[in-house]
Design an enzyme around this catalytic site. Sequence first.
Site, PDB file in Angstrom:
ATOM      1  N   GLY A 136       0.698  -1.351  -0.370  1.00 27.21           N
ATOM      2  CA  GLY A 136       0.125  -0.074   0.076  1.00 27.21           C
ATOM      3  C   GLY A 136       0.870   1.363  -0.084  1.00 27.21           C
TER       4      GLY A 136
ATOM      5  CG  PHE B 209       4.292   2.644  -5.627  1.00 27.70           C
ATOM      6  CD1 PHE B 209       4.996   3.001  -5.556  1.00 27.70           C
ATOM      7  CD2 PHE B 209       3.107   2.409  -7.280  1.00 27.70           C
ATOM      8  CE1 PHE B 209       5.474   4.052  -6.903  1.00 27.70           C
ATOM      9  CE2 PHE B 209       3.292   3.400  -7.831  1.00 27.70           C
ATOM     10  CZ  PHE B 209       3.758   3.720  -8.146  1.00 27.70           C
TER      11      PHE B 209
ATOM     12  CG  ASP C 216       4.491  -5.113  -9.972  1.00 29.28           C
ATOM     13  OD1 ASP C 216       5.511  -5.332  -9.565  1.00 29.28           O
ATOM     14  OD2 ASP C 216       3.852  -4.870 -10.312  1.00 29.28           O
TER      15      ASP C 216
ATOM     16  CB  CYS D  33      -2.684 -15.288 -27.611  1.00 29.98           C
ATOM     17  SG  CYS D  33      -3.458 -13.776 -28.426  1.00 29.98           S
TER      18      CYS D  33
ATOM     19  CB  CYS E 254      -3.302 -14.069 -32.441  1.00 33.46           C
ATOM     20  SG  CYS E 254      -2.831 -12.479 -32.062  1.00 33.46           S
TER      21      CYS E 254
ATOM     22  CG  HIS F 209      -2.321  -9.639 -27.814  1.00 39.28           C
ATOM     23  ND1 HIS F 209      -1.448 -10.971 -28.629  1.00 39.28           N
ATOM     24  CD2 HIS F 209      -1.720  -8.757 -27.512  1.00 39.28           C
ATOM     25  CE1 HIS F 209      -0.240 -10.549 -29.302  1.00 39.28           C
ATOM     26  NE2 HIS F 209       0.028  -9.158 -29.049  1.00 39.28           N
TER      27      HIS F 209
END
Lengths: 397, 397
Positions: free
Chosen positions: B93, B95, B301, B341, B344, B370
């Site tokens: 929390g 950030f 991340d 994927c 696509c 995607h």
Amino acid sequence: MSVCLQIEATRGPARAGRLITPHGEVETPVFMPVGTLGSVKGISQDVLEELGVEILLSNTYHLFLRPGVETVRKMGGLHQFMSWDRAILTDSGGFQVFSLNELRKVSEEGVAFRSHLDGSARFLSPEKAMEVQIGLGADIIMAFDECTEYPADAARARASMELTLRWAERCKRYFEEHKAEVPWKSSRQPSAVSRQGKQVLRSAGQPRAAVPTGKNQALFGIVQGGMDPELRRESALRTIEIGFPGYAIGGLSVGEPRELTRDVVLSTLEHLPSDRPRYLMGVGTPEEIAFYAQSGVDMMDCVLPTRAARHGLLFTSEGKISIKQARYAKDESALDPACDCHVCRRYSRAYLRHLYAANELLAQVLNTVHNLHFYLVTMRTVRAGIRAGLAPASGAS
Amino acid sequence: MSVCLQIEATRGPARAGRLITPHGEVETPVFMPVGTLGSVKGISQDVLEELGVEILLSNTYHLFLRPGVETVRKMGGLHQFMSWDRAILTDSGGFQVFSLNELRKVSEEGVAFRSHLDGSARFLSPEKAMEVQIGLGADIIMAFDECTEYPADAARARASMELTLRWAERCKRYFEEHKAEVPWKSSRQPSAVSRQGKQVLRSAGQPRAAVPTGKNQALFGIVQGGMDPELRRESALRTIEIGFPGYAIGGLSVGEPRELTRDVVLSTLEHLPSDRPRYLMGVGTPEEIAFYAQSGVDMMDCVLPTRAARHGLLFTSEGKISIKQARYAKDESALDPACDCHVCRRYSRAYLRHLYAANELLAQVLNTVHNLHFYLVTMRTVRAGIRAGLAPASGAS
């Protein structure tokens, strides 16, 4: 005939069977989810297939404005454009011109209106609506009709019905002359439409949803006539006289009381030929679709399950649930314990309530999956009931 | 130790291996998709599993405000609440308090701030952040730190770093005393977390994501120190002295130039122990995540793939594509011909462009699938390269 109904069981006025289309068979009575712009909002075509959707409805009016028929035609039609090799029905645009345009101008020739997107001047006539729907390439297309407003006096309802009948003839004439222009990629095999083995398109121009040579779209007529049973009867008989492979009941759900809708539907159904598919447009709740299917309607569509889902209104075996309510915040149970959709199998009411309250995109996705599943199961139950000669509990899943 | 890194291959500073967590193993280096409010926006957990996501990041700040830790705790923790039985990491929390609250008030005790939702007064301290993260029950939780603003002068950067160090000690102390309070349902079997056979929950209280008895969360420390390599070194060494099972590099992507980010990361990495997971927070583009993984980072991340997707920005093997552009309106080719994927494989650029231009929900869903796939494949390629001793082309899929 390019689309026909094989009736396999009846129970009173109800029929269960198969609608044979160029893009596969559809078990009837059927509920058709609405994919207004070539997409059921938030739901990938894979998920629609898993749900068992066999036919989708798409809206000519909306596709006419965006992306425009030329784009879809160039892509080989709506099936290939949206990568959906099962059946599609497009409406004619008549209802949207009526409901989305207060400033429309109706003449014998057609309807002038302004795009609800950018105000640009647009025109749809019977011929133009056919040209657009041939370009979109749905399996079933609808005659361009005038949706009579409610209430309408006797003179107005008759004039409107007569206009729809003249337009129906023009639609049929244009369609017969131009139906070969459908942009489907044809195939020489008896059935290139594979449901099991999914076709993969990587390069341009390759057919994704090829259909056997010689197959055509089917144009359905629409019965109008306001709320007067006598006018409805006349509209039905004269539309049948023109001759179509299927007939729709239009002009309902325009603000009239529900009981009136019901009376008009039931009285109109009596005049429709039993060997042709009967399509009731824009109806209704789970109870209503079950009731109408048991009354002899073969096809229905409605935005209710998808639109309600996006507003957090969910249909369950125990009734409607508004998932936004705080009472569900810590409710660990499944949305509908009697439902086996992947949402009810996996997520709790508490999670669905959180997603909705936090305005998470996934709320709309999951809610739509559940509501569609509920509608599809409702119809599956009705079909099973007709085949078994039993009266299913209406709306139950 | 409840989370540990098994290093199975190295290539220069890079390592490939497995992060062992109470909710399954995670192949590293790993990119963690962001599910801010317990949902990766628009994507069902089934789809995340199909994509091969093994660990998700969720945001303490957001879950603290909505639905609140009590709700999640009562549901058995975030895994059970969101029906995700693979690994989860929550940030502290710190950030978000920094980036979403201009009127925050930092004291030795903690941070007073106002909810960005309703303006209500809130408070997070090291102890409170631990309490909340224990209640959420992620596998990996993060120390509550002060994210030093950029630019910051030397005195400010040092003071901020010292505060983060004092808070790290308080976090560790609180966590050690309270870690048994994690709301996981425990199981006696060695591994009740099944990935193949999906567990089905219908009734309340049944464990969905039970973990072996005795497993705990892991608390990671965060290195701060602004942009000064010397302060970063000191922060790293003193954080290691406190002792954590993993270390993160925080305080980056706060407005500094990209080259500076890179310099700070590389110089900080040198001081982190090689036997513990190294987590670089909030970074970056496909090229950056590949580069940092090759530099010895194990976990990353970033909201970029998911947020960009919702704005129509798509990562492909041929570079970035803005799908809204008119040039794609009639482009029948796949979004990325090199990508396998399901987007696509199934849909054309023309269809994706139409969905985006028409503001269809499905645009956000498909674009996100995607982009996530692209990031996951990028990391898969990097891992394979490390294991094979090869240098993979950065960002390629």
